[in-house]
Design a protein around this motif. Structure first.
Motif, PDB file in Angstrom:
ATOM      1  N   LEU A 107       0.814  -1.215   0.000  1.00 14.67           N
ATOM      2  CA  LEU A 107       0.000   0.000   0.000  1.00 14.67           C
ATOM      3  C   LEU A 107       0.847   1.265   0.000  1.00 14.67           C
ATOM      4  O   LEU A 107       0.464   2.275  -0.601  1.00 14.67           O
ATOM      5  N   ALA A 108       1.998   1.229   0.675  1.00 11.24           N
ATOM      6  CA  ALA A 108       2.791   2.446   0.819  1.00 11.24           C
ATOM      7  C   ALA A 108       3.643   2.748  -0.402  1.00 11.24           C
ATOM      8  O   ALA A 108       3.757   3.914  -0.814  1.00 11.24           O
ATOM      9  N   ALA A 109       4.252   1.734  -1.000  1.00 14.35           N
ATOM     10  CA  ALA A 109       5.216   1.968  -2.077  1.00 14.35           C
ATOM     11  C   ALA A 109       4.655   2.766  -3.245  1.00 14.35           C
ATOM     12  O   ALA A 109       5.318   3.690  -3.733  1.00 14.35           O
ATOM     13  N   PRO A 110       3.439   2.486  -3.733  1.00 17.22           N
ATOM     14  CA  PRO A 110       2.956   3.270  -4.876  1.00 17.22           C
ATOM     15  C   PRO A 110       2.530   4.685  -4.515  1.00 17.22           C
ATOM     16  O   PRO A 110       2.339   5.509  -5.415  1.00 17.22           O
ATOM     17  N   ALA A 111       2.378   4.990  -3.235  1.00 16.41           N
ATOM     18  CA  ALA A 111       1.778   6.269  -2.841  1.00 16.41           C
ATOM     19  C   ALA A 111       2.766   7.260  -2.253  1.00 16.41           C
ATOM     20  O   ALA A 111       2.515   8.478  -2.306  1.00 16.41           O
ATOM     21  N   VAL A 112       3.870   6.803  -1.691  1.00 15.91           N
ATOM     22  CA  VAL A 112       4.762   7.723  -0.968  1.00 15.91           C
ATOM     23  C   VAL A 112       6.179   7.710  -1.524  1.00 15.91           C
ATOM     24  O   VAL A 112       7.076   8.300  -0.918  1.00 15.91           O
ATOM     25  N   ASN A 113       6.412   7.067  -2.667  1.00 15.19           N
ATOM     26  CA  ASN A 113       7.773   7.051  -3.194  1.00 15.19           C
ATOM     27  C   ASN A 113       8.121   8.405  -3.803  1.00 15.19           C
ATOM     28  O   ASN A 113       7.233   9.219  -4.109  1.00 15.19           O
ATOM     29  N   PRO A 114       9.400   8.702  -3.999  1.00 14.63           N
ATOM     30  CA  PRO A 114       9.806  10.046  -4.445  1.00 14.63           C
ATOM     31  C   PRO A 114       9.207  10.462  -5.773  1.00 14.63           C
ATOM     32  O   PRO A 114       8.877  11.642  -5.964  1.00 14.63           O
ATOM     33  N   ILE A 115       9.052   9.534  -6.717  1.00 13.34           N
ATOM     34  CA  ILE A 115       8.507   9.909  -8.023  1.00 13.34           C
ATOM     35  C   ILE A 115       7.076  10.405  -7.884  1.00 13.34           C
ATOM     36  O   ILE A 115       6.690  11.425  -8.468  1.00 13.34           O
ATOM     37  N   VAL A 116       6.274   9.728  -7.087  1.00 15.13           N
ATOM     38  CA  VAL A 116       4.883  10.129  -6.901  1.00 15.13           C
ATOM     39  C   VAL A 116       4.804  11.481  -6.191  1.00 15.13           C
ATOM     40  O   VAL A 116       4.001  12.344  -6.560  1.00 15.13           O
ATOM     41  N   LEU A 117       5.641  11.676  -5.178  1.00 17.77           N
ATOM     42  CA  LEU A 117       5.601  12.940  -4.439  1.00 17.77           C
ATOM     43  C   LEU A 117       6.079  14.099  -5.310  1.00 17.77           C
ATOM     44  O   LEU A 117       5.507  15.203  -5.246  1.00 17.77           O
ATOM     45  N   VAL A 118       7.101  13.873  -6.136  1.00 17.54           N
ATOM     46  CA  VAL A 118       7.554  14.937  -7.048  1.00 17.54           C
ATOM     47  C   VAL A 118       6.483  15.230  -8.083  1.00 17.54           C
ATOM     48  O   VAL A 118       6.222  16.413  -8.408  1.00 17.54           O
ATOM     49  N   ALA A 119       5.836  14.191  -8.616  1.00 17.79           N
ATOM     50  CA  ALA A 119       4.752  14.410  -9.571  1.00 17.79           C
ATOM     51  C   ALA A 119       3.612  15.201  -8.937  1.00 17.79           C
ATOM     52  O   ALA A 119       3.005  16.067  -9.588  1.00 17.79           O
ATOM     53  N   THR A 120       3.313  14.920  -7.683  1.00 17.03           N
ATOM     54  CA  THR A 120       2.270  15.675  -6.983  1.00 17.03           C
ATOM     55  C   THR A 120       2.663  17.137  -6.832  1.00 17.03           C
ATOM     56  O   THR A 120       1.833  18.038  -6.997  1.00 17.03           O
ATOM     57  N   ALA A 121       3.935  17.386  -6.512  1.00 17.67           N
ATOM     58  CA  ALA A 121       4.402  18.767  -6.389  1.00 17.67           C
ATOM     59  C   ALA A 121       4.320  19.508  -7.722  1.00 17.67           C
ATOM     60  O   ALA A 121       3.974  20.688  -7.774  1.00 17.67           O
ATOM     61  N   ALA A 150      -6.015  14.620 -10.945  1.00 16.19           N
ATOM     62  CA  ALA A 150      -6.643  15.290  -9.806  1.00 16.19           C
ATOM     63  C   ALA A 150      -6.541  16.802  -9.935  1.00 16.19           C
ATOM     64  O   ALA A 150      -7.481  17.532  -9.600  1.00 16.19           O
ATOM     65  N   ALA A 151      -5.409  17.287 -10.418  1.00 14.58           N
ATOM     66  CA  ALA A 151      -5.247  18.735 -10.579  1.00 14.58           C
ATOM     67  C   ALA A 151      -6.224  19.291 -11.607  1.00 14.58           C
ATOM     68  O   ALA A 151      -6.643  20.456 -11.507  1.00 14.58           O
ATOM     69  N   SER A 152      -6.605  18.488 -12.610  1.00 18.21           N
ATOM     70  CA  SER A 152      -7.549  18.966 -13.624  1.00 18.21           C
ATOM     71  C   SER A 152      -8.974  19.081 -13.085  1.00 18.21           C
ATOM     72  O   SER A 152      -9.807  19.762 -13.690  1.00 18.21           O
ATOM     73  N   SER A 201     -11.113  16.825  -1.013  1.00 16.59           N
ATOM     74  CA  SER A 201     -11.694  15.769  -1.842  1.00 16.59           C
ATOM     75  C   SER A 201     -10.678  15.242  -2.853  1.00 16.59           C
ATOM     76  O   SER A 201     -10.625  14.033  -3.130  1.00 16.59           O
ATOM     77  N   ARG A 202      -9.834  16.124  -3.396  1.00 18.75           N
ATOM     78  CA  ARG A 202      -8.802  15.654  -4.324  1.00 18.75           C
ATOM     79  C   ARG A 202      -7.707  14.886  -3.594  1.00 18.75           C
ATOM     80  O   ARG A 202      -7.088  13.976  -4.166  1.00 18.75           O
ATOM     81  N   LEU A 203      -7.457  15.214  -2.335  1.00 23.13           N
ATOM     82  CA  LEU A 203      -6.524  14.414  -1.541  1.00 23.13           C
ATOM     83  C   LEU A 203      -7.065  13.002  -1.343  1.00 23.13           C
ATOM     84  O   LEU A 203      -6.314  12.014  -1.435  1.00 23.13           O
ATOM     85  N   VAL A 204      -8.358  12.877  -1.080  1.00 22.37           N
ATOM     86  CA  VAL A 204      -8.980  11.554  -0.960  1.00 22.37           C
ATOM     87  C   VAL A 204      -8.792  10.775  -2.255  1.00 22.37           C
ATOM     88  O   VAL A 204      -8.486   9.573  -2.248  1.00 22.37           O
ATOM     89  N   PHE A 205      -8.970  11.451  -3.389  1.00 17.50           N
ATOM     90  CA  PHE A 205      -8.751  10.826  -4.696  1.00 17.50           C
ATOM     91  C   PHE A 205      -7.330  10.286  -4.802  1.00 17.50           C
ATOM     92  O   PHE A 205      -7.116   9.168  -5.299  1.00 17.50           O
TER      93      PHE A 205
END
Length: 358
Positions: A163-177, A297-299, A307-311
């Motif tokens: 559950l954690a690896a796809p959601a908190v890895n550096p690539i995902v966090l940088v993409a979110t930023a 989510a940004a779109s 709500s977008r955080l829940v997404f």
């Protein structure tokens, strides 16, 4: 009454030579009565050339309606949204797939059994934190978690890593930023909420889970092949699954922006609780890759940050492709219990994190 010669002729055997005849013999082969030549169906005669020719003819015949349709402002808006999401998301998706394949093939699986604490309750947060430094999408996390269980890692820790690896890895966090340049708090909220959900689900498994619910997995293309072949097999697998779902997700997001009336979206977004539940269900249905879901989510700018955080928290942990993959790898008994529980925990934790951090 039939003679032996007649029976031999009916069976297609050579007739015995008559007295004084030469050695040459004749074979009388019976012809099947009423046999018709095989029919050739229309599909047997249609190939790619015929299909291309038919498409060209249709384009010529309907060129005027197609030109008018392409000039439709709604179609132009749809194309703009779709292309922008794809252009932003594809680099992160490709890099994440390559790095996930490197980890799946070249990092020894026995390493995790030695690196994690022996006590299961302590192994859960350690495995969750390991997801921070191990990039990869959820498609790759499922077989990796199965391999960890086969190598002796406690199932609770392996599921927390899943559950954690796809959601908190550096690539995902940088993409979110990158997707939320004016809201850096989204990065923190997503990382914290996802880690909490992973640890809670790991501890719940320690308390309520049963070993017989899990069917041990095996991926022969990674286990039995050479490293180079296993690497490209993992890359092809993740590109096929993650890339395809990214295209579908981008198409769905563009369609929502164009087809759904703005008034409907605004009425849904104005209701805080209904918008949270709606985007949580949308994350399950779209089945986006975690490296690309932030741009979708940004779109959805009509909805609140919570709500977008829940997404963003629900999507990498529970969606249609993950449920099907978990059912295939761990068994249906596992997936039908694990997925609904994860959805409820992720929904509650993400909503709480959004209220506190956003």
């Amino acid at each position: 009454m039939t003679t032996e010669t007649d029976q031999a002729a009916a069976a297609g055997e050579p007739e015995p030579p008559a007295a004084g005849a030469g050695v040459a013999t004749r074979v009388r082969v019976p012809e099947p009565a009423g046999e018709q030549p095989p029919r050739r169906w229309l599909g047997d005669r249609i190939g790619s050339v015929e299909v291309l020719a038919a498409l060209l003819v249709l384009l010529i015949v309907f060129r005027d309606p197609l030109a008018a349709a392409l000039d439709d402002p709604r179609l132009q808006t749809w194309t703009t949204v779709f292309v922008s999401i794809m252009v932003q998301a594809v680099p992160f998706l490709v890099f994440g797939i390559l790095l996930s394949a490197v980890i799946a093939v070249f990092v020894p699986r026995s390493f995790w059994a030695r690196a994690l604490p022996r006590h299961p309750a302590l192994a859960v947060p350690a495995a969750s934190a390991a997801g921070v430094v191990l990039p990869g999408c959820e498609c790759g996390a499922v077989p990796i978690a199965g391999s960890l269980i086969r190598r002796g890692v406690t199932p609770a820790a392996a599921l927390a890593f899943l559950l954690a690896a796809p959601a908190v890895n550096p690539i995902v966090l940088v993409a979110t930023a990158v997707a939320f340049p004016n809201n850096p708090e989204m990065v923190v909220a997503r990382g914290v909420a996802s880690l909490v959900v992973a640890m809670v689900m790991g501890w719940l498994w320690l308390r309520l889970g049963r070993t017989e619910w899990i069917r041990m997995p095996r991926r022969p293309e990674l286990d039995d092949a050479s490293r180079s072949r296993a690497f490209w097999a993992a890359v092809r697998h993740d590109v096929t699954h993650a890339g395809g779902f990214l295209v579908l997700g981008a198409m769905a997001a563009a369609s929502i922006n164009v087809l759904v009336p703005e008034r409907w979206l605004q009425n849904l977004a104005d209701n805080a609780w209904l918008s949270i539940l709606a985007l949580a269900l949308l994350a399950v249905l779209l089945s986006l890759c975690s490296e690309a879901d932030a741009f979708v989510a940004a779109s959805l700018s009509q909805f609140s940050l919570t709500s977008r955080l829940v997404f963003l928290v629900v999507g990498p942990m529970v969606d249609l492709k993950l449920i099907s993959m978990q059912a295939g790898v761990f068994g249906r008994r596992f997936a039908f219990r694990f997925a609904p529980t994860t959805f409820a925990v992720a929904l509650l934790v993400a909503t709480g994190a959004g209220m506190v951090l956003l």
